[in-house]
Motif scaffolding. Structure first.
Motif, PDB file in Angstrom:
ATOM      1  N   TYR A  61       0.807  -1.215   0.000  1.00 19.41           N
ATOM      2  CA  TYR A  61       0.000   0.000   0.000  1.00 19.41           C
ATOM      3  C   TYR A  61       0.843   1.269   0.000  1.00 19.41           C
ATOM      4  O   TYR A  61       0.449   2.291  -0.566  1.00 19.41           O
ATOM      5  N   ALA A  62       2.007   1.224   0.630  1.00 17.91           N
ATOM      6  CA  ALA A  62       2.831   2.423   0.788  1.00 17.91           C
ATOM      7  C   ALA A  62       3.536   2.840  -0.503  1.00 17.91           C
ATOM      8  O   ALA A  62       3.649   4.036  -0.781  1.00 17.91           O
ATOM      9  N   VAL A  63       4.018   1.874  -1.268  1.00 13.44           N
ATOM     10  CA  VAL A  63       4.751   2.224  -2.495  1.00 13.44           C
ATOM     11  C   VAL A  63       3.862   3.019  -3.451  1.00 13.44           C
ATOM     12  O   VAL A  63       4.238   4.117  -3.883  1.00 13.44           O
ATOM     13  N   PRO A  64       2.660   2.542  -3.793  1.00 16.02           N
ATOM     14  CA  PRO A  64       1.796   3.358  -4.661  1.00 16.02           C
ATOM     15  C   PRO A  64       1.390   4.684  -4.018  1.00 16.02           C
ATOM     16  O   PRO A  64       1.264   5.702  -4.695  1.00 16.02           O
ATOM     17  N   ARG A  65       1.190   4.691  -2.717  1.00 15.01           N
ATOM     18  CA  ARG A  65       0.828   5.918  -2.005  1.00 15.01           C
ATOM     19  C   ARG A  65       1.931   6.968  -2.157  1.00 15.01           C
ATOM     20  O   ARG A  65       1.663   8.160  -2.219  1.00 15.01           O
ATOM     21  N   ALA A  66       3.184   6.510  -2.251  1.00 14.99           N
ATOM     22  CA  ALA A  66       4.323   7.413  -2.422  1.00 14.99           C
ATOM     23  C   ALA A  66       4.528   7.792  -3.895  1.00 14.99           C
ATOM     24  O   ALA A  66       5.402   8.588  -4.202  1.00 14.99           O
ATOM     25  N   GLY A  67       3.720   7.208  -4.797  1.00 15.45           N
ATOM     26  CA  GLY A  67       3.822   7.531  -6.213  1.00 15.45           C
ATOM     27  C   GLY A  67       4.752   6.627  -6.989  1.00 15.45           C
ATOM     28  O   GLY A  67       4.923   6.789  -8.191  1.00 15.45           O
ATOM     29  N   ALA A  68       5.355   5.651  -6.313  1.00 18.57           N
ATOM     30  CA  ALA A  68       6.252   4.717  -6.988  1.00 18.57           C
ATOM     31  C   ALA A  68       5.462   3.476  -7.425  1.00 18.57           C
ATOM     32  O   ALA A  68       4.278   3.343  -7.116  1.00 18.57           O
ATOM     33  N   VAL A  69       6.127   2.592  -8.157  1.00 21.32           N
ATOM     34  CA  VAL A  69       5.496   1.387  -8.694  1.00 21.32           C
ATOM     35  C   VAL A  69       6.144   0.173  -8.044  1.00 21.32           C
ATOM     36  O   VAL A  69       7.369   0.012  -8.108  1.00 21.32           O
ATOM     37  N   LEU A  70       5.340  -0.700  -7.438  1.00 18.36           N
ATOM     38  CA  LEU A  70       5.846  -1.880  -6.759  1.00 18.36           C
ATOM     39  C   LEU A  70       5.887  -3.067  -7.710  1.00 18.36           C
ATOM     40  O   LEU A  70       4.895  -3.395  -8.359  1.00 18.36           O
ATOM     41  N   THR A  71       7.047  -3.720  -7.772  1.00 17.12           N
ATOM     42  CA  THR A  71       7.230  -4.937  -8.559  1.00 17.12           C
ATOM     43  C   THR A  71       7.544  -6.070  -7.592  1.00 17.12           C
ATOM     44  O   THR A  71       8.490  -5.982  -6.817  1.00 17.12           O
ATOM     45  N   PHE A  72       6.741  -7.118  -7.651  1.00 21.57           N
ATOM     46  CA  PHE A  72       6.925  -8.268  -6.787  1.00 21.57           C
ATOM     47  C   PHE A  72       7.852  -9.266  -7.469  1.00 21.57           C
ATOM     48  O   PHE A  72       7.622  -9.623  -8.626  1.00 21.57           O
ATOM     49  N   ALA A  73       8.876  -9.728  -6.767  1.00 21.96           N
ATOM     50  CA  ALA A  73       9.733 -10.800  -7.279  1.00 21.96           C
ATOM     51  C   ALA A  73       9.347 -12.085  -6.554  1.00 21.96           C
ATOM     52  O   ALA A  73       9.171 -12.082  -5.336  1.00 21.96           O
ATOM     53  N   ASN A  74       9.218 -13.150  -7.287  1.00 24.22           N
ATOM     54  CA  ASN A  74       8.849 -14.434  -6.716  1.00 24.22           C
ATOM     55  C   ASN A  74      10.060 -15.018  -5.994  1.00 24.22           C
ATOM     56  O   ASN A  74      11.095 -15.270  -6.604  1.00 24.22           O
ATOM     57  N   THR A  75       9.925 -15.263  -4.704  1.00 24.12           N
ATOM     58  CA  THR A  75      11.050 -15.768  -3.912  1.00 24.12           C
ATOM     59  C   THR A  75      11.412 -17.203  -4.279  1.00 24.12           C
ATOM     60  O   THR A  75      12.463 -17.688  -3.869  1.00 24.12           O
ATOM     61  N   ARG A  76      10.586 -17.872  -5.047  1.00 27.40           N
ATOM     62  CA  ARG A  76      10.894 -19.235  -5.489  1.00 27.40           C
ATOM     63  C   ARG A  76      11.728 -19.247  -6.764  1.00 27.40           C
ATOM     64  O   ARG A  76      12.217 -20.294  -7.166  1.00 27.40           O
ATOM     65  N   HIS A  77      11.862 -18.083  -7.384  1.00 23.45           N
ATOM     66  CA  HIS A  77      12.710 -18.009  -8.574  1.00 23.45           C
ATOM     67  C   HIS A  77      14.176 -18.135  -8.172  1.00 23.45           C
ATOM     68  O   HIS A  77      14.550 -17.852  -7.040  1.00 23.45           O
ATOM     69  N   THR A  78      14.991 -18.506  -9.132  1.00 26.36           N
ATOM     70  CA  THR A  78      16.433 -18.570  -8.876  1.00 26.36           C
ATOM     71  C   THR A  78      16.965 -17.148  -8.719  1.00 26.36           C
ATOM     72  O   THR A  78      16.344 -16.187  -9.195  1.00 26.36           O
ATOM     73  N   PRO A  79      18.111 -17.011  -8.083  1.00 26.60           N
ATOM     74  CA  PRO A  79      18.714 -15.677  -7.988  1.00 26.60           C
ATOM     75  C   PRO A  79      18.909 -15.019  -9.361  1.00 26.60           C
ATOM     76  O   PRO A  79      18.698 -13.814  -9.505  1.00 26.60           O
ATOM     77  N   GLU A  80      19.272 -15.791 -10.349  1.00 25.68           N
ATOM     78  CA  GLU A  80      19.473 -15.245 -11.695  1.00 25.68           C
ATOM     79  C   GLU A  80      18.159 -14.738 -12.289  1.00 25.68           C
ATOM     80  O   GLU A  80      18.133 -13.713 -12.971  1.00 25.68           O
ATOM     81  N   GLU A  81      17.050 -15.444 -12.037  1.00 29.22           N
ATOM     82  CA  GLU A  81      15.745 -14.986 -12.522  1.00 29.22           C
ATOM     83  C   GLU A  81      15.335 -13.694 -11.829  1.00 29.22           C
ATOM     84  O   GLU A  81      14.779 -12.792 -12.461  1.00 29.22           O
ATOM     85  N   ILE A  82      15.618 -13.592 -10.544  1.00 29.73           N
ATOM     86  CA  ILE A  82      15.301 -12.365  -9.808  1.00 29.73           C
ATOM     87  C   ILE A  82      16.149 -11.213 -10.340  1.00 29.73           C
ATOM     88  O   ILE A  82      15.658 -10.106 -10.546  1.00 29.73           O
ATOM     89  N   LEU A  83      17.418 -11.471 -10.594  1.00 28.27           N
ATOM     90  CA  LEU A  83      18.288 -10.439 -11.147  1.00 28.27           C
ATOM     91  C   LEU A  83      17.800  -9.991 -12.518  1.00 28.27           C
ATOM     92  O   LEU A  83      17.853  -8.799 -12.839  1.00 28.27           O
ATOM     93  N   SER A  84      17.282 -10.905 -13.313  1.00 25.36           N
ATOM     94  CA  SER A  84      16.720 -10.542 -14.615  1.00 25.36           C
ATOM     95  C   SER A  84      15.544  -9.585 -14.444  1.00 25.36           C
ATOM     96  O   SER A  84      15.410  -8.603 -15.177  1.00 25.36           O
ATOM     97  N   LEU A  85      14.694  -9.849 -13.461  1.00 21.83           N
ATOM     98  CA  LEU A  85      13.571  -8.953 -13.171  1.00 21.83           C
ATOM     99  C   LEU A  85      14.091  -7.587 -12.736  1.00 21.83           C
ATOM    100  O   LEU A  85      13.585  -6.557 -13.182  1.00 21.83           O
TER     101      LEU A  85
END
Length: 181
Positions: A61-85
């Motif tokens: 709720y806070a990120v959009p309230r501050a005007g920024a955009v929240l991107t969720f990274a799946n914690t089940r992804h590999t570190p390399e997949e998270i880095l790609s995101l």
């Protein structure tokens, strides 16, 4: 916000051994939004890499309230997949639990120029700050009757438009690389 006004003493969230009322959660979201607004400008991306935690809810709720955009990274992804995101979203801020920072911190380090890293749920040596500790401190400093008005980069809340992007969620990538939608 509406529940905090209508039922401030009712339980909103039970997590991490804590019980927060709607008024307390609303105050925390406002304080986290203020903290994020000090780091981010309108439209900036914030990547969240965390499993269930109080400040995952706060960030939602806070990120959009501050005007920024929240991107969720799946914690089940590999570190390399998270880095790609992270590479495709070019975040101003990455927020992760200490456990996730152990997994991805070594990959984030080369990307640190211009990217701030905060931990949630505990300090981590690779993080610039612990969002949970900052939020706890800010909430303790405010009285139950005070409200912190926040918006993009400290601006009035009215600067956030209802049509602004709030969340950037990525597809599963079953037919190719995940895409932000």
């Amino acid at each position: 916000e509406l529940a905090a006004a209508d039922r401030p003493a009712d339980t909103a969230l039970v997590t991490d051994g804590r019980r927060l009322t709607f008024a307390e959660l609303d105050r925390r979201v406002r304080e986290v939004a203020r903290l994020i607004g000090e780091q981010c400008s309108p439209g900036d991306r914030v990547v969240l890499v965390a499993d269930n935690h109080l400040d995952v809810v706060s960030a939602m709720y806070a990120v959009p309230r501050a005007g920024a955009v929240l991107t969720f990274a799946n914690t089940r992804h590999t570190p390399e997949e998270i880095l790609s995101l992270v590479a495709t979203t070019t975040p101003t801020l990455v927020v992760a639990t200490p456990e996730q920072l152990v997994r991805i911190g070594h990959l984030l380090e080369p990307r640190r120029s211009g990217t701030v890293v905060w931990s949630i749920g505990g300090a981590h040596p690779g993080a610039d700050a612990d969002l949970t500790a900052l939020a706890d401190s800010a909430c303790a400093a405010t009285t139950s009757g005070s409200r912190t008005e926040v918006g993009p980069a400290g601006a009035a809340e009215s600067a956030v438009d209802a049509e602004d992007c709030a969340w950037l969620i990525h597809t599963s990538g079953t037919t190719g690389r995940p895409k932000g939608v």
